[in-house]
Design a protein around this motif. Sequence first.
Motif, PDB file in Angstrom:
ATOM      1  N   ARG A 103      10.312  -3.886  -4.793  1.00 10.95           N
ATOM      2  CA  ARG A 103       9.313  -3.250  -3.930  1.00 10.95           C
ATOM      3  C   ARG A 103       9.940  -2.411  -2.814  1.00 10.95           C
ATOM      4  O   ARG A 103       9.244  -1.712  -2.097  1.00 10.95           O
ATOM      5  CB  ARG A 103       8.378  -4.298  -3.296  1.00 10.95           C
ATOM      6  CG  ARG A 103       7.542  -5.115  -4.250  1.00 10.95           C
ATOM      7  CD  ARG A 103       6.510  -4.340  -5.038  1.00 10.95           C
ATOM      8  NE  ARG A 103       5.867  -3.260  -4.345  1.00 10.95           N
ATOM      9  CZ  ARG A 103       4.891  -3.385  -3.460  1.00 10.95           C
ATOM     10  NH1 ARG A 103       4.433  -4.567  -3.156  1.00 10.95           N
ATOM     11  NH2 ARG A 103       4.359  -2.326  -2.905  1.00 10.95           N
ATOM     12  N   ALA A 144      -6.284  -6.847  -6.024  1.00  7.30           N
ATOM     13  CA  ALA A 144      -5.723  -5.560  -5.551  1.00  7.30           C
ATOM     14  C   ALA A 144      -4.268  -5.503  -5.974  1.00  7.30           C
ATOM     15  O   ALA A 144      -3.436  -6.267  -5.476  1.00  7.30           O
ATOM     16  CB  ALA A 144      -5.818  -5.446  -4.035  1.00  7.30           C
ATOM     17  N   ALA A 145      -3.967  -4.611  -6.911  1.00  8.50           N
ATOM     18  CA  ALA A 145      -2.601  -4.554  -7.416  1.00  8.50           C
ATOM     19  C   ALA A 145      -2.159  -3.109  -7.601  1.00  8.50           C
ATOM     20  O   ALA A 145      -2.985  -2.196  -7.604  1.00  8.50           O
ATOM     21  CB  ALA A 145      -2.509  -5.304  -8.745  1.00  8.50           C
ATOM     22  N   GLY A 146      -0.856  -2.940  -7.732  1.00 12.19           N
ATOM     23  CA  GLY A 146      -0.312  -1.606  -7.943  1.00 12.19           C
ATOM     24  C   GLY A 146       0.725  -1.636  -9.041  1.00 12.19           C
ATOM     25  O   GLY A 146       1.183  -2.709  -9.453  1.00 12.19           O
ATOM     26  N   GLY A 147       1.087  -0.479  -9.515  1.00 10.51           N
ATOM     27  CA  GLY A 147       2.113  -0.389 -10.538  1.00 10.51           C
ATOM     28  C   GLY A 147       2.517   1.054 -10.729  1.00 10.51           C
ATOM     29  O   GLY A 147       2.207   1.905  -9.883  1.00 10.51           O
ATOM     30  N   SER A 194      -2.948   2.285  -9.053  1.00  9.97           N
ATOM     31  CA  SER A 194      -3.562   1.284  -8.178  1.00  9.97           C
ATOM     32  C   SER A 194      -4.751   0.683  -8.903  1.00  9.97           C
ATOM     33  O   SER A 194      -5.506   1.417  -9.552  1.00  9.97           O
ATOM     34  CB  SER A 194      -4.091   1.941  -6.890  1.00  9.97           C
ATOM     35  OG  SER A 194      -3.058   2.164  -5.987  1.00  9.97           O
ATOM     36  N   HIS A 218       7.826  -2.935   2.795  1.00 12.88           N
ATOM     37  CA  HIS A 218       7.973  -2.391   1.436  1.00 12.88           C
ATOM     38  C   HIS A 218       7.903  -0.862   1.407  1.00 12.88           C
ATOM     39  O   HIS A 218       7.505  -0.224   2.373  1.00 12.88           O
ATOM     40  CB  HIS A 218       6.938  -3.000   0.483  1.00 12.88           C
ATOM     41  CG  HIS A 218       5.500  -2.810   0.875  1.00 12.88           C
ATOM     42  ND1 HIS A 218       4.857  -1.603   0.807  1.00 12.88           N
ATOM     43  CD2 HIS A 218       4.586  -3.695   1.337  1.00 12.88           C
ATOM     44  CE1 HIS A 218       3.604  -1.739   1.186  1.00 12.88           C
ATOM     45  NE2 HIS A 218       3.407  -3.000   1.532  1.00 12.88           N
ATOM     46  N   LYS A 234       1.907   6.888  -9.970  1.00 11.77           N
ATOM     47  CA  LYS A 234       1.621   5.665  -9.218  1.00 11.77           C
ATOM     48  C   LYS A 234       0.230   5.177  -9.620  1.00 11.77           C
ATOM     49  O   LYS A 234      -0.720   5.971  -9.700  1.00 11.77           O
ATOM     50  CB  LYS A 234       1.701   6.013  -7.716  1.00 11.77           C
ATOM     51  CG  LYS A 234       0.906   5.135  -6.784  1.00 11.77           C
ATOM     52  CD  LYS A 234       1.667   3.887  -6.376  1.00 11.77           C
ATOM     53  CE  LYS A 234       0.793   2.969  -5.524  1.00 11.77           C
ATOM     54  NZ  LYS A 234       0.755   1.595  -5.956  1.00 11.77           N
ATOM     55  N   ARG A 246      -8.100  -2.202  -8.523  1.00 14.31           N
ATOM     56  CA  ARG A 246      -8.923  -3.100  -7.722  1.00 14.31           C
ATOM     57  C   ARG A 246      -9.927  -3.756  -8.659  1.00 14.31           C
ATOM     58  O   ARG A 246     -10.330  -3.148  -9.653  1.00 14.31           O
ATOM     59  CB  ARG A 246      -9.690  -2.333  -6.626  1.00 14.31           C
ATOM     60  CG  ARG A 246      -8.805  -1.596  -5.633  1.00 14.31           C
ATOM     61  CD  ARG A 246      -8.018  -2.554  -4.735  1.00 14.31           C
ATOM     62  NE  ARG A 246      -7.249  -1.837  -3.730  1.00 14.31           N
ATOM     63  CZ  ARG A 246      -5.997  -1.398  -3.896  1.00 14.31           C
ATOM     64  NH1 ARG A 246      -5.355  -1.617  -5.028  1.00 14.31           N
ATOM     65  NH2 ARG A 246      -5.384  -0.767  -2.910  1.00 14.31           N
ATOM     66  N   HIS A 278       1.977 -12.203  -0.917  1.00 15.11           N
ATOM     67  CA  HIS A 278       1.725 -11.896  -2.326  1.00 15.11           C
ATOM     68  C   HIS A 278       2.075 -13.111  -3.191  1.00 15.11           C
ATOM     69  O   HIS A 278       3.020 -13.826  -2.869  1.00 15.11           O
ATOM     70  CB  HIS A 278       2.575 -10.700  -2.777  1.00 15.11           C
ATOM     71  CG  HIS A 278       2.178  -9.411  -2.128  1.00 15.11           C
ATOM     72  ND1 HIS A 278       2.689  -9.007  -0.924  1.00 15.11           N
ATOM     73  CD2 HIS A 278       1.301  -8.467  -2.519  1.00 15.11           C
ATOM     74  CE1 HIS A 278       2.142  -7.840  -0.591  1.00 15.11           C
ATOM     75  NE2 HIS A 278       1.297  -7.491  -1.537  1.00 15.11           N
ATOM     76  N   GLY A 288       3.932  -3.577 -12.698  1.00 11.66           N
ATOM     77  CA  GLY A 288       3.605  -3.798 -11.283  1.00 11.66           C
ATOM     78  C   GLY A 288       3.165  -5.213 -10.996  1.00 11.66           C
ATOM     79  O   GLY A 288       3.613  -6.163 -11.643  1.00 11.66           O
ATOM     80  N   GLY A 289       2.278  -5.365 -10.035  1.00  9.77           N
ATOM     81  CA  GLY A 289       1.792  -6.673  -9.623  1.00  9.77           C
ATOM     82  C   GLY A 289       1.029  -6.538  -8.330  1.00  9.77           C
ATOM     83  O   GLY A 289       0.590  -5.445  -7.977  1.00  9.77           O
ATOM     84  N   GLY A 290       0.884  -7.633  -7.604  1.00 10.87           N
ATOM     85  CA  GLY A 290       0.153  -7.594  -6.332  1.00 10.87           C
ATOM     86  C   GLY A 290      -0.758  -8.794  -6.226  1.00 10.87           C
ATOM     87  O   GLY A 290      -0.414  -9.886  -6.697  1.00 10.87           O
ATOM     88  N   HIS A 291      -1.936  -8.597  -5.666  1.00 12.39           N
ATOM     89  CA  HIS A 291      -2.896  -9.689  -5.490  1.00 12.39           C
ATOM     90  C   HIS A 291      -3.852  -9.737  -6.683  1.00 12.39           C
ATOM     91  O   HIS A 291      -3.935  -8.792  -7.461  1.00 12.39           O
ATOM     92  CB  HIS A 291      -3.702  -9.473  -4.211  1.00 12.39           C
ATOM     93  CG  HIS A 291      -2.852  -9.334  -2.993  1.00 12.39           C
ATOM     94  ND1 HIS A 291      -2.236 -10.399  -2.386  1.00 12.39           N
ATOM     95  CD2 HIS A 291      -2.503  -8.240  -2.296  1.00 12.39           C
ATOM     96  CE1 HIS A 291      -1.547  -9.956  -1.345  1.00 12.39           C
ATOM     97  NE2 HIS A 291      -1.693  -8.647  -1.270  1.00 12.39           N
TER      98      HIS A 291
HETATM   99  P1  5GP Z   1      -1.847  -0.325  -3.628  1.00 14.36           P
HETATM  100  O1  5GP Z   1      -2.727  -0.095  -4.805  1.00 14.36           O
HETATM  101  O2  5GP Z   1      -2.615  -0.257  -2.347  1.00 14.36           O
HETATM  102  O3  5GP Z   1      -0.603   0.457  -3.644  1.00 14.36           O
HETATM  103  O4  5GP Z   1      -1.358  -1.833  -3.758  1.00 14.36           O
HETATM  104  C1  5GP Z   1      -2.230  -2.923  -3.883  1.00 14.36           C
HETATM  105  C2  5GP Z   1      -1.459  -4.212  -3.753  1.00 14.36           C
HETATM  106  O5  5GP Z   1      -0.524  -4.339  -4.803  1.00 14.36           O
HETATM  107  C3  5GP Z   1      -0.643  -4.313  -2.453  1.00 14.36           C
HETATM  108  O6  5GP Z   1      -0.694  -5.652  -2.021  1.00 14.36           O
HETATM  109  C4  5GP Z   1       0.737  -3.937  -2.854  1.00 14.36           C
HETATM  110  O7  5GP Z   1       1.670  -4.563  -2.055  1.00 14.36           O
HETATM  111  C5  5GP Z   1       0.809  -4.393  -4.311  1.00 14.36           C
HETATM  112  N1  5GP Z   1       1.598  -3.452  -5.113  1.00 14.36           N
HETATM  113  C6  5GP Z   1       1.486  -2.103  -5.129  1.00 14.36           C
HETATM  114  N2  5GP Z   1       2.365  -1.556  -5.999  1.00 14.36           N
HETATM  115  C7  5GP Z   1       3.048  -2.572  -6.555  1.00 14.36           C
HETATM  116  C8  5GP Z   1       4.107  -2.647  -7.518  1.00 14.36           C
HETATM  117  O8  5GP Z   1       4.584  -1.649  -8.075  1.00 14.36           O
HETATM  118  N3  5GP Z   1       4.547  -3.907  -7.822  1.00 14.36           N
HETATM  119  C9  5GP Z   1       4.021  -5.037  -7.257  1.00 14.36           C
HETATM  120  N4  5GP Z   1       4.529  -6.237  -7.618  1.00 14.36           N
HETATM  121  N5  5GP Z   1       3.043  -4.996  -6.346  1.00 14.36           N
HETATM  122  C10 5GP Z   1       2.549  -3.796  -5.989  1.00 14.36           C
END
Ligand code: 5GP
Length: 341
Positions: free
Chosen positions: A103, A312-315, A287, A27, A285, A289, A124, A306-309
Amino acid sequence: MDIKHQSQIDFFKSYVNNTQKLVIVPHNNPDGDALGSSLGLCNTLKNMGKEAVVISPNEFPDFLNWMHGVNDVLIYDKNVKKAQQLISEAGLVIFLDFNALSRIKCMEAFFKEDTTPRIMIDHHPYPENETAAVQISVPEASSTCELLFQVLIESGFETSITKEAAECIYAGIMTDTGSLNYNSSRPDTYLIVAKLLGMGIDKEHIHHMIFHNNSFDRMRLLGYALGTKMERLPKQKAAFIALGQDELKRFNFKPGDTEGFVNQALWIEGVQVSAMFTEKNNLVKASFRSRNGFPANRFSETYFNGGGHFNAAGGESKLSLSDTIERFKTTLKEFCDEHGF
Ligand code: 5GP
Ligand code: MN
């Protein structure tokens, strides 16, 4: 782990056995799991005599630049023509550590049209159908690296996994679980780590390369973020950090420098949601948790595209940084009130 994907594993196995040229795609903004699984697979395929290449949408952080094969990773946004040519020559494309075409950002439009057979291996939740016709999706896996290892074993490729590939795979398991801190309560994860150790990896060296190689600037940025910028929202049991471009510049920001910052606010007593906002060129960006049942992915999907786990997610946000912070405060309150957090 019961992968329950026998027909997909059969597809992976027969395609790999019968294909000479393969392309692997992680990604956008690849992290330890995305790049670790990509290079773990690439090194294994090369050891099998294949022509395999990792094409990353954009640059990866410096703390991963010790991984074997990292110098051969092609960066799509800097080599569009060459990347597209390699994909057109490939018999199989393997997507790792993501489950929605959005992604891969700058590669999304290309893959919406591309007809090369492709398979997705990912952990995911809620995969999107258009990502790949063949999907090995196991949200219970700690990391894509853990899942990939299982897929390689079940395909009969164990003896092709080199020590260098095992190092990359271990790095993904370790970074996606916060050094086996969260998301890592299944015995299978440890059986796989034991196998990787048996393949000769130097676990302490890998931890050192990833965690003990910070630049002076990055450590000072962390101090600034925690000491000056972190704010609390006591009613929502939340804390957040927002960093603007001018602040990042002041600390000579490089990709990956803010990795892990968002986890730190969760170390505060009583905090169940942590957020981090980083201002980029034309977007912010985000993040998230969480702990104690707060669905970070649902929150991010609802308000931050966004989305994720679950934890732990991002957007992202197209608003200014200060408007993004205001939106975060209002939407978090709304979400907590609505769902009783
Ligand atoms: P991080 O905060 O470390 O960027 O992402 C945390 C988790 O959310 C990671 O598993 C990542 O793959 C997922 N993630 C991050 N950004 C996005 C996003 O914009 N869309 C989705 N669907 N998942 C995201
Ligand atoms: Mn992952």
